[in-house]
Write an enzyme that holds these catalytic residues in place. Structure first.
Site, PDB file in Angstrom:
ATOM      1  N   GLY A  98      73.632  31.922   0.836  1.00 56.78           N
ATOM      2  CA  GLY A  98      72.495  32.164   2.214  1.00 56.78           C
ATOM      3  C   GLY A  98      72.236  33.566   2.091  1.00 56.78           C
ATOM      4  O   GLY A  98      71.652  34.306   1.457  1.00 56.78           O
ATOM      5  N   GLY A  99      72.842  34.253   2.978  1.00 58.94           N
ATOM      6  CA  GLY A  99      72.814  35.508   3.177  1.00 58.94           C
ATOM      7  C   GLY A  99      72.658  36.632   2.072  1.00 58.94           C
ATOM      8  O   GLY A  99      71.695  37.404   1.790  1.00 58.94           O
ATOM      9  N   ASN A 135      69.482  29.759  -0.797  1.00 57.65           N
ATOM     10  CA  ASN A 135      68.772  29.190   0.355  1.00 57.65           C
ATOM     11  C   ASN A 135      68.412  30.082   1.074  1.00 57.65           C
ATOM     12  O   ASN A 135      69.176  30.653   1.857  1.00 57.65           O
ATOM     13  CB  ASN A 135      69.783  28.295   0.722  1.00 57.65           C
ATOM     14  CG  ASN A 135      69.391  27.407   2.038  1.00 57.65           C
ATOM     15  OD1 ASN A 135      68.318  27.706   2.600  1.00 57.65           O
ATOM     16  ND2 ASN A 135      70.337  27.042   2.697  1.00 57.65           N
ATOM     17  N   TRP A 136      67.198  30.620   1.337  1.00 52.21           N
ATOM     18  CA  TRP A 136      66.588  31.685   2.241  1.00 52.21           C
ATOM     19  C   TRP A 136      66.638  31.281   3.651  1.00 52.21           C
ATOM     20  O   TRP A 136      66.394  32.015   4.330  1.00 52.21           O
ATOM     21  CB  TRP A 136      65.474  32.043   1.481  1.00 52.21           C
ATOM     22  CG  TRP A 136      65.403  32.908   0.460  1.00 52.21           C
ATOM     23  CD1 TRP A 136      66.668  33.454  -0.089  1.00 52.21           C
ATOM     24  CD2 TRP A 136      64.330  33.490  -0.343  1.00 52.21           C
ATOM     25  NE1 TRP A 136      66.416  34.159  -1.287  1.00 52.21           N
ATOM     26  CE2 TRP A 136      64.919  34.205  -1.465  1.00 52.21           C
ATOM     27  CE3 TRP A 136      63.046  33.447  -0.311  1.00 52.21           C
ATOM     28  CZ2 TRP A 136      64.184  35.040  -2.217  1.00 52.21           C
ATOM     29  CZ3 TRP A 136      62.190  34.138  -1.065  1.00 52.21           C
ATOM     30  CH2 TRP A 136      62.843  34.969  -2.273  1.00 52.21           C
ATOM     31  N   LYS A 137      66.883  29.976   3.896  1.00 49.85           N
ATOM     32  CA  LYS A 137      66.844  29.511   5.235  1.00 49.85           C
ATOM     33  C   LYS A 137      65.581  29.867   6.003  1.00 49.85           C
ATOM     34  O   LYS A 137      64.341  30.077   5.302  1.00 49.85           O
ATOM     35  CB  LYS A 137      68.027  29.954   6.114  1.00 49.85           C
ATOM     36  CG  LYS A 137      69.324  29.725   5.314  1.00 49.85           C
ATOM     37  CD  LYS A 137      70.452  29.731   6.011  1.00 49.85           C
ATOM     38  CE  LYS A 137      71.736  29.416   5.466  1.00 49.85           C
ATOM     39  NZ  LYS A 137      73.158  29.413   5.662  1.00 49.85           N
ATOM     40  N   SER A 159      79.396  31.896   2.572  1.00 47.97           N
ATOM     41  CA  SER A 159      79.946  33.665   2.460  1.00 47.97           C
ATOM     42  C   SER A 159      80.190  33.874   0.936  1.00 47.97           C
ATOM     43  O   SER A 159      81.000  34.833   0.439  1.00 47.97           O
ATOM     44  CB  SER A 159      80.977  34.004   3.349  1.00 47.97           C
ATOM     45  OG  SER A 159      80.702  33.576   4.631  1.00 47.97           O
ATOM     46  N   GLY A 205      77.747  31.805   6.769  1.00 49.26           N
ATOM     47  CA  GLY A 205      77.564  32.896   7.410  1.00 49.26           C
ATOM     48  C   GLY A 205      78.663  33.591   8.272  1.00 49.26           C
ATOM     49  O   GLY A 205      78.340  34.398   9.375  1.00 49.26           O
ATOM     50  N   GLU A 209      79.752  22.959   1.068  1.00 45.67           N
ATOM     51  CA  GLU A 209      79.652  23.905   2.118  1.00 45.67           C
ATOM     52  C   GLU A 209      80.691  23.661   3.373  1.00 45.67           C
ATOM     53  O   GLU A 209      80.231  23.104   4.413  1.00 45.67           O
ATOM     54  CB  GLU A 209      78.255  24.266   2.638  1.00 45.67           C
ATOM     55  CG  GLU A 209      77.254  24.519   1.398  1.00 45.67           C
ATOM     56  CD  GLU A 209      76.246  25.082   1.778  1.00 45.67           C
ATOM     57  OE1 GLU A 209      75.700  26.264   1.271  1.00 45.67           O
ATOM     58  OE2 GLU A 209      75.620  24.658   2.760  1.00 45.67           O
ATOM     59  N   GLU A 258      73.427  22.868   8.878  1.00 43.84           N
ATOM     60  CA  GLU A 258      72.523  23.403   9.943  1.00 43.84           C
ATOM     61  C   GLU A 258      71.418  22.169  10.305  1.00 43.84           C
ATOM     62  O   GLU A 258      71.090  21.979  11.375  1.00 43.84           O
ATOM     63  CB  GLU A 258      71.677  24.608   9.504  1.00 43.84           C
ATOM     64  CG  GLU A 258      72.637  25.903   9.372  1.00 43.84           C
ATOM     65  CD  GLU A 258      72.314  26.791   8.436  1.00 43.84           C
ATOM     66  OE1 GLU A 258      71.022  26.872   8.206  1.00 43.84           O
ATOM     67  OE2 GLU A 258      73.377  27.736   8.119  1.00 43.84           O
ATOM     68  N   HIS A 262      71.939  19.612   4.693  1.00 42.15           N
ATOM     69  CA  HIS A 262      72.613  21.052   5.081  1.00 42.15           C
ATOM     70  C   HIS A 262      73.096  20.969   6.337  1.00 42.15           C
ATOM     71  O   HIS A 262      72.596  20.323   7.424  1.00 42.15           O
ATOM     72  CB  HIS A 262      71.333  22.326   4.876  1.00 42.15           C
ATOM     73  CG  HIS A 262      72.055  23.592   5.122  1.00 42.15           C
ATOM     74  ND1 HIS A 262      72.692  24.085   6.119  1.00 42.15           N
ATOM     75  CD2 HIS A 262      72.524  24.343   3.890  1.00 42.15           C
ATOM     76  CE1 HIS A 262      73.152  25.350   5.765  1.00 42.15           C
ATOM     77  NE2 HIS A 262      73.055  25.387   4.466  1.00 42.15           N
TER      78      HIS A 262
HETATM   79  P1  13P Z   1      75.837  32.199   3.561  1.00 40.53           P
HETATM   80  O1  13P Z   1      76.050  32.567   2.233  1.00 40.53           O
HETATM   81  O2  13P Z   1      75.080  33.098   4.379  1.00 40.53           O
HETATM   82  O3  13P Z   1      77.193  31.680   4.144  1.00 40.53           O
HETATM   83  O4  13P Z   1      75.361  30.311   3.859  1.00 40.53           O
HETATM   84  C1  13P Z   1      75.695  29.461   2.959  1.00 40.53           C
HETATM   85  C2  13P Z   1      74.384  28.515   3.103  1.00 40.53           C
HETATM   86  O5  13P Z   1      74.445  28.032   4.073  1.00 40.53           O
HETATM   87  C3  13P Z   1      73.949  28.135   1.912  1.00 40.53           C
HETATM   88  O6  13P Z   1      73.251  26.884   2.120  1.00 40.53           O
END
Ligand code: 13P
Length: 248
Positions: free
Chosen positions: A229-230, A9-11, A208, A170, A164, A97, A95
């Protein structure tokens, strides 16, 4: 029995040139991995670039959001047909967010899933508790509410669930393998009670995930993959996560 499923997920990262550079570097790193399903969800503006470069690859292209109406006067929104037209076959819905910053409720999430499935998009549904909820002992209650509301009248075909925990996203503070498996087992138990096909559905862990913790996660019986994500923003680290999930 369940094929591992690793998703990026590149956000709100990666413009089209960065997407092209990523994919060009990433493809050779995972060429020999056949036993893991891989998905990349770039931002909307990079879908065309991703789709062009991944045309003859088994890597799935996903979107990070979709609207619940099929078309109409909804300035700034994106429809399921627009996503399929851009090469997507899957969409991430619910998600944390989006729930937190864009006020998405379980009811909205449910409407989005319905429209996505009607238009043959596969769905990754995200659920997870906040730190406050976990510390108050409400984790299972929150998960149950999110599952019941988001999946109301929705069968499990074409669905993946991503657990999640918000406090792990993050933050570098991954859930322990046992915490993740306990939540996944609860989710699968709820699905078994309420839907057909719970033993086949894949439940990803997100929060993470890194190359050095993927193997421990994947060793858990109810963890079938990861939503990353990251650590999915660099070809080397995302490829290391994919290979870490191989041969589960
Ligand atoms: P991180 O891997 O950056 O913690 O993000 C997880 C996430 O929200 C994937 O959708």
């Amino acid at each position: 029995m369940r094929k591992p499923f690793i998703a990026a997920n590149w956000k709100m990262h990666m413009i089209s040139g960065e997407t092209e550079a990523f994919i060009t570097a990433f493809l050779p790193l995972v060429r020999d991995v056949k036993d893991v399903d891989i998905l990349i969800a770039p931002p909307f503006t990079s879908l065309a670039a991703a789709s062009r470069l991944l045309q003859s690859s088994p890597i799935i292209i996903g979107a990070q959001n979709v609207h619940y109406e099929e078309k109409g006067a909804f300035t700034g929104e994106i429809s399921p047909a627009m996503l399929t037209d851009s090469g997507c076959s899957c969409v991430i819905i619910g998600h944390s967010e989006r729930r937190q910053y864009f006020s998405e409720t379980d009811e909205i999430v449910n409407k989005k899933i319905r429209t996505a499935r009607k238009n043959s998009l596969e769905v990754i549904l995200c659920v997870g508790e906040s730190l406050e909820e976990r510390e108050a002992g409400k984790t299972f209650h929150v998960l149950e509410q999110q599952l019941a509301g988001s999946l109301k009248d929705i069968p499990l075909s074409g669905m993946t669930i991503a657990y999640e925990p918000i406090w792990a996203i993050g933050t570098g503070k991954t859930a322990s393998n046992e915490q993740a498996n306990e939540a996944h087992a609860f989710i699968r138990g709820w699905l078994r009670k309420n839907r057909e096909g719970a033993d086949h559905i894949r439940i990803q862990y997100g929060g993470s995930v890194k190359p050095d913790n993927i193997a421990g996660m994947m060793a858990q019986p109810d963890v079938d993959g990861a939503l990353v994500g990251g650590a999915s923003l660099k070809p080397d680290s995302f490829a290391a996560i994919v290979t870490g999930a191989s041969a589960k």
